[in-house]
Scaffold this motif. Structure first.
Motif, PDB file in Angstrom:
ATOM      1  N   TYR A 234       0.832  -1.208   0.000  1.00  0.00           N
ATOM      2  CA  TYR A 234       0.000   0.000   0.000  1.00  0.00           C
ATOM      3  C   TYR A 234       0.865   1.255   0.000  1.00  0.00           C
ATOM      4  O   TYR A 234       1.860   1.328   0.727  1.00  0.00           O
ATOM      5  CB  TYR A 234      -0.871   0.045   1.254  1.00  0.00           C
ATOM      6  CG  TYR A 234      -1.966  -0.988   1.346  1.00  0.00           C
ATOM      7  CD1 TYR A 234      -3.231  -0.733   0.834  1.00  0.00           C
ATOM      8  CD2 TYR A 234      -1.743  -2.211   1.980  1.00  0.00           C
ATOM      9  CE1 TYR A 234      -4.261  -1.677   0.948  1.00  0.00           C
ATOM     10  CE2 TYR A 234      -2.754  -3.155   2.093  1.00  0.00           C
ATOM     11  CZ  TYR A 234      -4.009  -2.875   1.578  1.00  0.00           C
ATOM     12  OH  TYR A 234      -5.014  -3.815   1.690  1.00  0.00           O
ATOM     13  N   GLU A 236       0.509   5.852  -0.989  1.00  0.00           N
ATOM     14  CA  GLU A 236      -0.250   6.962  -1.579  1.00  0.00           C
ATOM     15  C   GLU A 236       0.748   7.936  -2.222  1.00  0.00           C
ATOM     16  O   GLU A 236       1.315   8.792  -1.550  1.00  0.00           O
ATOM     17  CB  GLU A 236      -1.098   7.679  -0.528  1.00  0.00           C
ATOM     18  CG  GLU A 236      -1.987   8.754  -1.131  1.00  0.00           C
ATOM     19  CD  GLU A 236      -3.205   9.055  -0.273  1.00  0.00           C
ATOM     20  OE1 GLU A 236      -4.061   8.149  -0.126  1.00  0.00           O
ATOM     21  OE2 GLU A 236      -3.289  10.171   0.254  1.00  0.00           O
ATOM     22  N   THR A 278      -3.149   4.634  -3.570  1.00  0.00           N
ATOM     23  CA  THR A 278      -4.410   5.284  -3.199  1.00  0.00           C
ATOM     24  C   THR A 278      -4.350   6.781  -3.500  1.00  0.00           C
ATOM     25  O   THR A 278      -3.279   7.336  -3.784  1.00  0.00           O
ATOM     26  CB  THR A 278      -4.716   5.076  -1.706  1.00  0.00           C
ATOM     27  OG1 THR A 278      -3.678   5.700  -0.923  1.00  0.00           O
ATOM     28  CG2 THR A 278      -4.780   3.602  -1.365  1.00  0.00           C
ATOM     29  N   LYS A 281      -6.502   9.464   0.631  1.00  0.00           N
ATOM     30  CA  LYS A 281      -6.983   8.680   1.767  1.00  0.00           C
ATOM     31  C   LYS A 281      -6.130   8.883   3.008  1.00  0.00           C
ATOM     32  O   LYS A 281      -6.514   8.487   4.108  1.00  0.00           O
ATOM     33  CB  LYS A 281      -6.999   7.187   1.412  1.00  0.00           C
ATOM     34  CG  LYS A 281      -8.121   6.786   0.472  1.00  0.00           C
ATOM     35  CD  LYS A 281      -8.214   5.265   0.380  1.00  0.00           C
ATOM     36  CE  LYS A 281      -9.430   4.838  -0.429  1.00  0.00           C
ATOM     37  NZ  LYS A 281      -9.582   3.361  -0.469  1.00  0.00           N
ATOM     38  N   GLY A 282      -4.953   9.487   2.810  1.00  0.00           N
ATOM     39  CA  GLY A 282      -4.014   9.610   3.905  1.00  0.00           C
ATOM     40  C   GLY A 282      -4.341  10.743   4.859  1.00  0.00           C
ATOM     41  O   GLY A 282      -4.067  11.917   4.564  1.00  0.00           O
ATOM     42  N   PRO A 291      -0.177  11.801   3.477  1.00  0.00           N
ATOM     43  CA  PRO A 291      -0.245  10.555   2.706  1.00  0.00           C
ATOM     44  C   PRO A 291       0.490   9.392   3.360  1.00  0.00           C
ATOM     45  O   PRO A 291       0.240   8.235   3.021  1.00  0.00           O
ATOM     46  CB  PRO A 291       0.399  10.921   1.365  1.00  0.00           C
ATOM     47  CG  PRO A 291       1.231  12.128   1.650  1.00  0.00           C
ATOM     48  CD  PRO A 291       0.528  12.870   2.739  1.00  0.00           C
ATOM     49  N   ILE A 296      -4.595   4.937   4.636  1.00  0.00           N
ATOM     50  CA  ILE A 296      -4.680   4.616   3.196  1.00  0.00           C
ATOM     51  C   ILE A 296      -5.157   3.179   2.966  1.00  0.00           C
ATOM     52  O   ILE A 296      -5.521   2.816   1.846  1.00  0.00           O
ATOM     53  CB  ILE A 296      -3.337   4.853   2.472  1.00  0.00           C
ATOM     54  CG1 ILE A 296      -2.269   3.855   2.925  1.00  0.00           C
ATOM     55  CG2 ILE A 296      -2.872   6.291   2.671  1.00  0.00           C
ATOM     56  CD1 ILE A 296      -0.964   3.962   2.145  1.00  0.00           C
TER      57      ILE A 296
END
Length: 309
Positions: A234, A236, A278, A281-282, A291, A296
């Motif tokens: 994952y 961002e 992503t 979302k952070g 981020p 995320i």
């Protein structure tokens, strides 16, 4: 008399239905209830009934179990799906020595044995440096026969996987002299990495022996045992945020090396590697936009991955 009998019958039926409803609610509550086990080294949230999986989490460099709970509110959905959650207080590691791997693996296995947790559906993940720990300890466990807690899946959340990249990025940040957080972190990183491994220009091999990934040499030897393990990466890649707040280039971001790692592992035939970028979302638990955050990760989707839905 007949009317009285009917009223009594109705009353009995109502009471009976109410009791059955309460019994069902009690059973449902009992099924999803967690037992909390708080120790010095970890916190365990264990379903009282059937356990569908075990999720082991490592926090970022300064994070302990309380910090993980605050920033990654996974416990409610884990309880709903009967997944045990182990929050580790083990932190402040950008790499692991062999003795640390052995000690940590033994401790994890003992926790699982002592608490009678199932071993067939274990997942390990972590944020930032906790993701580095997750990959390295998972690789160690899979490669050692005396441990029988092999993870089915491992995930990282925006982790600094390339130590050479960290060193070089820190040099750039100090030359720019742009933001105080960046200057402080970069100063510490250069001192820490330099004192342990020297300058990568002189001996990159020392870095390769410890890092998850060395992009400049395409070295992934420290996670070679995870070829058949599910891996999620994952990140961002918000280049605008990093440019505005740290004056950092894309090549200085964790996201750049995480993407390169996913490409490298796929080319090397790893069974299941997912690169998950992503957008917006952070956010930290206090509402701060960043981020580099636990947030995320889509928690529902993560649980489905664990349950293989």
């Amino acid at each position: 008399m007949k009317r009285t009998s009917i009223l009594i019958l109705i009353f009995v039926v109502v009471i009976s239905c109410k009791q059955k409803k309460e019994e069902k609610e009690q059973i449902a509550t009992e099924k999803t209830k967690f037992t909390e086990i708080i120790k010095e080294d970890y916190e365990l949230y264990k379903p009282n009934k059937e356990i569908n999986g075990v999720l082991i989490l490592f926090g970022g460099y300064p994070e302990n179990a309380d910090d993980i709970k605050r920033e990654f509110q996974i416990l409610d959905i884990a309880r709903e799906n009967s997944i045990a959650v182990l929050l580790s207080n083990f932190n402040q590691k950008l790499w692991l020595e062999e003795s640390e791997k052995r000690q940590l693996a033994k401790k994890m296995q003992n926790i699982i044995i002592e608490n009678q947790l199932p071993t067939e559906n274990i997942f390990i993940g972590g944020f930032s440096s906790g993701g580095v720990v997750s990959l390295l300890i998972s690789n160690f466990i899979v490669g050692m026969k005396q441990f029988y807690i092999d993870p089915k899946g491992v995930f990282i959340v925006d982790s600094p996987i390339d130590l050479v990249a960290l060193y070089k990025s820190s040099e750039k940040n100090l030359k720019r002299n742009f933001s105080e957080p960046s200057i402080q972190e970069s100063t510490w990183l250069l001192e820490t990495l330099g004192s342990n491994f020297g300058n990568p220009k002189d001996n990159i091999g020392k870095y390769e022996k410890k890092a998850v990934f060395t992009y400049s040499t395409n070295n992934t030897s420290n996670i070679k045992k995870l070829k058949r393990t599910k891996i999620r990466l994952y990140t961002e890649p918000d280049t605008l945020w990093w440019k505005e707040n740290r004056m950092a280039d894309y090549e200085q971001m964790n996201a750049f090396y995480i993407k390169k790692l996913s490409e490298s592992l796929n080319k090397k035939g790893y069974k299941s590697v997912e690169y998950i970028p992503t957008t917006d979302k952070g956010y930290r638990a206090n509402g701060e936009r960043h981020p580099h955050s636990w947030a995320i990760v889509d928690k529902t989707e993560l649980i489905n991955w664990i349950l293989n839905k």
